[in-house]
Write an enzyme that holds these catalytic residues in place. Structure first.
Site, mmCIF file in Angstrom:
data_model
loop_
_atom_site.group_PDB
_atom_site.id
_atom_site.type_symbol
_atom_site.label_atom_id
_atom_site.label_comp_id
_atom_site.label_asym_id
_atom_site.label_seq_id
_atom_site.Cartn_x
_atom_site.Cartn_y
_atom_site.Cartn_z
ATOM 1 N N GLU A 37 53.412 27.100 50.267
ATOM 2 C CA GLU A 37 53.701 28.084 51.300
ATOM 3 C C GLU A 37 52.626 29.166 51.197
ATOM 4 O O GLU A 37 52.407 29.714 50.122
ATOM 5 C CB GLU A 37 55.088 28.707 51.088
ATOM 6 C CG GLU A 37 55.397 29.688 52.198
ATOM 7 C CD GLU A 37 56.766 30.341 52.081
ATOM 8 O OE1 GLU A 37 57.510 30.044 51.137
ATOM 9 O OE2 GLU A 37 57.058 31.164 52.968
ATOM 10 N N ARG A 263 58.630 21.788 36.370
ATOM 11 C CA ARG A 263 57.545 22.700 36.689
ATOM 12 C C ARG A 263 56.870 23.149 35.407
ATOM 13 O O ARG A 263 57.438 23.065 34.318
ATOM 14 C CB ARG A 263 58.060 23.900 37.474
ATOM 15 C CG ARG A 263 59.062 24.750 36.728
ATOM 16 C CD ARG A 263 59.791 25.721 37.634
ATOM 17 N NE ARG A 263 58.899 26.705 38.222
ATOM 18 C CZ ARG A 263 58.662 26.790 39.536
ATOM 19 N NH1 ARG A 263 59.229 25.961 40.375
ATOM 20 N NH2 ARG A 263 57.860 27.710 39.993
ATOM 21 N N LYS A 273 55.272 33.282 42.163
ATOM 22 C CA LYS A 273 54.519 34.039 43.169
ATOM 23 C C LYS A 273 55.094 35.426 43.364
ATOM 24 O O LYS A 273 54.365 36.395 43.515
ATOM 25 C CB LYS A 273 54.538 33.276 44.490
ATOM 26 C CG LYS A 273 53.276 32.457 44.695
ATOM 27 C CD LYS A 273 53.210 31.932 46.100
ATOM 28 C CE LYS A 273 53.828 30.567 46.170
ATOM 29 N NZ LYS A 273 53.728 29.935 47.472
HETATM 30 P P1 ATP Z 1 56.636 30.004 42.901
HETATM 31 O O1 ATP Z 1 57.907 29.556 42.243
HETATM 32 O O2 ATP Z 1 55.532 30.312 41.967
HETATM 33 O O3 ATP Z 1 56.839 31.051 43.922
HETATM 34 P P2 ATP Z 1 56.783 28.024 44.898
HETATM 35 O O4 ATP Z 1 57.431 26.748 44.480
HETATM 36 O O5 ATP Z 1 57.594 28.921 45.696
HETATM 37 O O6 ATP Z 1 56.129 28.716 43.632
HETATM 38 P P3 ATP Z 1 55.150 26.716 46.797
HETATM 39 O O7 ATP Z 1 54.042 27.271 47.582
HETATM 40 O O8 ATP Z 1 56.393 26.340 47.515
HETATM 41 O O9 ATP Z 1 55.463 27.768 45.678
HETATM 42 O O10 ATP Z 1 54.668 25.511 45.898
HETATM 43 C C1 ATP Z 1 53.872 24.468 46.357
HETATM 44 C C2 ATP Z 1 54.038 23.281 45.476
HETATM 45 O O11 ATP Z 1 53.692 23.606 44.133
HETATM 46 C C3 ATP Z 1 55.490 22.839 45.456
HETATM 47 O O12 ATP Z 1 55.501 21.437 45.620
HETATM 48 C C4 ATP Z 1 55.990 23.228 44.107
HETATM 49 O O13 ATP Z 1 56.930 22.328 43.643
HETATM 50 C C5 ATP Z 1 54.719 23.228 43.257
HETATM 51 N N1 ATP Z 1 54.820 24.195 42.160
HETATM 52 C C6 ATP Z 1 55.068 25.516 42.265
HETATM 53 N N2 ATP Z 1 55.135 26.092 41.054
HETATM 54 C C7 ATP Z 1 54.933 25.098 40.144
HETATM 55 C C8 ATP Z 1 54.886 25.032 38.718
HETATM 56 N N3 ATP Z 1 55.068 26.116 37.963
HETATM 57 N N4 ATP Z 1 54.643 23.844 38.142
HETATM 58 C C9 ATP Z 1 54.445 22.750 38.888
HETATM 59 N N5 ATP Z 1 54.471 22.733 40.223
HETATM 60 C C10 ATP Z 1 54.718 23.887 40.861
HETATM 61 MG MG MG Z 2 58.595 27.199 47.345
#
Ligand code: ATP
Ligand code: MG
Length: 565
Positions: A37, A263, A273
């Site tokens: 996102e 993760r 984020k």
């Molecule tokens: P955050 O929790 O840091 O805000 P998010 O999941 O909201 O991250 P997205 O932009 O939705 O951020 O993530 C994009 C992709 O990266 C998703 O498929 C998510 O599963 C993966 N992702 C995010 N954080 C991690 C992590 N710590 N380890 C592995 N994959 C991750």
């Molecule tokens: Mg997300």
């Protein structure tokens, strides 16, 4: 060094794909996607997902799409889109012409929602957000059906169209899937599909006032792009039945398979984020690319290589249960990469002036110094030597304790690439009482670095010639958090900030070969660590270096300790 590129990684996700290929599901096609996102910069956790999705596509001769999962106008911007594109490319991956935006699917998603209404599988609910929460029930109590659940198809269609047309205020109505308020899985209790949001979107402007929810948009975006394996993190495990429900109800055949993995969590690091945005907005750091940030942009500016990050992601692999990876492993991957290829140069971070009393004034000579002890292909440079040098302040002590092996009055050391040097006396600043300069003598017989009479020294010091060296600023970085798990503190995570995460040294001296150091180029400063010319602030004539890593290898120590047990 890491996993050799010839051994293909294997893990439970690849096992699933192998099984699909064996049974012919998806006709042996493999299509993945990385779906960030655009509401923040990518961090090292995202890098794990990038490496996984693009890595699997490459390994199976498939494709990986880059998709901006931009279905929420709040906080999404073009700057973030651009940063994501830059970072994924820098990590070394190519999505060819497959850059997609979920916001391009809004009309299609809207049509799918109308289809569900027509089928009697979705309804407009006019409970408030608070009421919806209350009606949802808990893990132990079933939910309660909304009084609006049995509206007619006609009424639902009419209301939904008027939601789209902007007739209602935010929160007045939502569109919900009609599933099962008694389901043991709370996610399945009539989840919201569309909500009203009167906020302009960075791509669609004011065209839409209703926006699809993640669970609805994501599976359908995957389906529109004909994704086969939709890999996501564990917190979506309970959402998988919903992912399947939407696609099954809408009659999507051979629909994508969602697979969840753990993760990445890193010690001494915050990977969320929301928290990272807080650090940027509070100006705790200088920006998203502050070299102390765990963002891809920050790591790049710090001097990390994409190879080191990919190696790290390969080494941690993927698993099905959450754990915290030691940040020392990441640092070690970087050290291994830089050790193999960073040119060695000399830089003095805290200069102490050395006058060699028996070296002729005005004379200069040059030593031929190889850039790398093992890699001759890196070539060599000339290092000028003269009567006045700088060494590190900490390499001299006027009254040393017994175990001090470096320079002191009456004590002899070797100068890297050059002569033996013997301490004579220290001259102090009359005001501060601090050693201001030291006087030494050199042995002209030791130019080879060895004494003809075989006498030995305890230490070899790095140095630069006072007149020939260049001024530089050096920024020493340490971990941003001093607690192993700063996330444990929740909203109070800032209390674990390391107050000494940045030290700026303004009076450093570096050897003249660095005059034209390209911004972003990486070096080992002998005996002090790995450094890179700051990609933003460094320029010929005003050199700025970031410390990328110390030479100390704390991971090796961890491994050693483990062996002893
Ligand atoms: P955050 O929790 O840091 O805000 P998010 O999941 O909201 O991250 P997205 O932009 O939705 O951020 O993530 C994009 C992709 O990266 C998703 O498929 C998510 O599963 C993966 N992702 C995010 N954080 C991690 C992590 N710590 N380890 C592995 N994959 C991750
Ligand atoms: Mg997300």
């Amino acid at each position: 060094m890491g996993t050799p590129e010839t051994t293909l990684p294997s893990d439970f996700i690849r096992d699933i794909i192998d099984e699909h290929n064996r049974t012919g599901r998806f006709n042996r096609r493999v299509a993945t996607r990385f779906p960030p996102e655009p509401n923040g910069y990518l961090h090292i956790g995202h890098a794990k997902s990038v490496c996984l999705n693009f890595g699997i596509a490459a390994q199976y001769g498939g494709t990986c799409n880059l998709r901006m999962d931009d279905t929420d106008p709040a906080g999404e911007t073009m700057e973030y889109v651009e940063s994501i594109i830059r970072d994924v490319r820098w990590l070394g991956f190519d999505w060819e012409d497959r850059l997609f935006f979920a916001s391009d699917y809004y009309e299609q998603l809207y049509q799918y929602a109308e289809q569900l209404i027509q089928m009697g599988k979705a309804y407009v609910c006019s409970l408030s957000a608070e009421e919806i929460r209350k009606y949802r029930g808990t893990l132990t109590d079933p939910g309660k059906e909304s009084p609006y659940r049995n509206r007619s198809v006609e009424e639902n269609l009419d209301l939904f169209r008027r939601m789209r047309a902007g007739e209602f205020e935010e929160g007045a109505h939502v569109l919900r899937a009609k599933i099962d308020m008694a389901s043991p899985n709370i996610v399945m209790r009539d989840p919201v599909i569309f909500r009203i949001k009167r906020e302009p979107h960075y791509r669609t402007g004011n065209r839409w006032v209703i926006y699809p929810m993640y669970d609805f948009a994501h599976c359908l975006s995957d389906s529109i792009e004909r994704i086969t394996h939709s890999i996501c993190t564990l917190e979506f495990e309970n959402n998988r039945p919903l992912y399947d429900w939407f696609l099954d109800e809408l009659g999507v055949k051979d629909h994508p398979q969602q697979i969840e993995f753990a993760r990445l969590n890193l010690s001494y690091t915050v990977l969320s984020k929301r928290r990272l945005i807080e650090l940027v907005q509070r100006r705790t750091v200088f920006g998203w690319d502050d070299p102390r940030m765990p963002t891809v942009a920050g790591l790049r500016r710090r001097g990390y290589t994409p190879e080191a990050i990919r190696d790290f992601c390969a080494r941690i692999g993927v698993a099905k249960n959450d754990s915290i990876v030691d940040v020392a492993l990441l640092e070690n991957c970087l050290r291994e990469d830089l050790n193999a290829r960073a040119p060695r140069v000399m830089a003095v971070l805290r200069p102490l002036r050395v006058v060699i009393d028996n070296y002729p004034e005005g004379q200069m000579e040059e030593f031929d110094a190889p850039y790398h002890p093992q890699n001759a292909a890196l070539g060599s440079r000339r290092v000028p030597f003269s009567r006045v040098l700088y060494i590190e302040e900490e390499d001299f002590m006027e009254n040393p304790p017994k175990k001090f092996y470096r320079l002191a009055p009456g004590k002899e050391v070797r100068l890297r690439y050059g002569y033996y040097l013997k301490g004579i006396k220290a001259v102090k600043d009359p005001q501060t009482g601090k050693v201001a300069e030291i006087h030494c003598t050199y042995d002209p017989q030791t130019r080879s670095g060895f004494a003809p009479d075989g006498r030995k020294v305890d230490a070899t010091l790095h140095w630069v010639s006072a007149d020939h060296s260049l001024p530089a600023e050096v920024r020493l970085y340490d971990r941003l958090f001093k607690a192993p798990n700063p996330m444990e503190a929740g909203d109070d995570f800032l209390k674990h900030l390391n107050p000494n995460s940045l030290e700026v040294l303004k009076n450093c001296r570096v050897e003249p070969s660095l005059a034209n150091a390209t911004p972003g180029s990486r070096y080992q400063f002998e005996r002090t660590g790995y450094f890179c010319a700051d990609p933003v602030d460094s320029a010929p004539g005003s050199l700025v270096f970031n410390r990328t890593a110390t030479l100390r290898d704390s991971w090796a120590k961890v491994v050693e300790k483990g062996k002893g047990k």
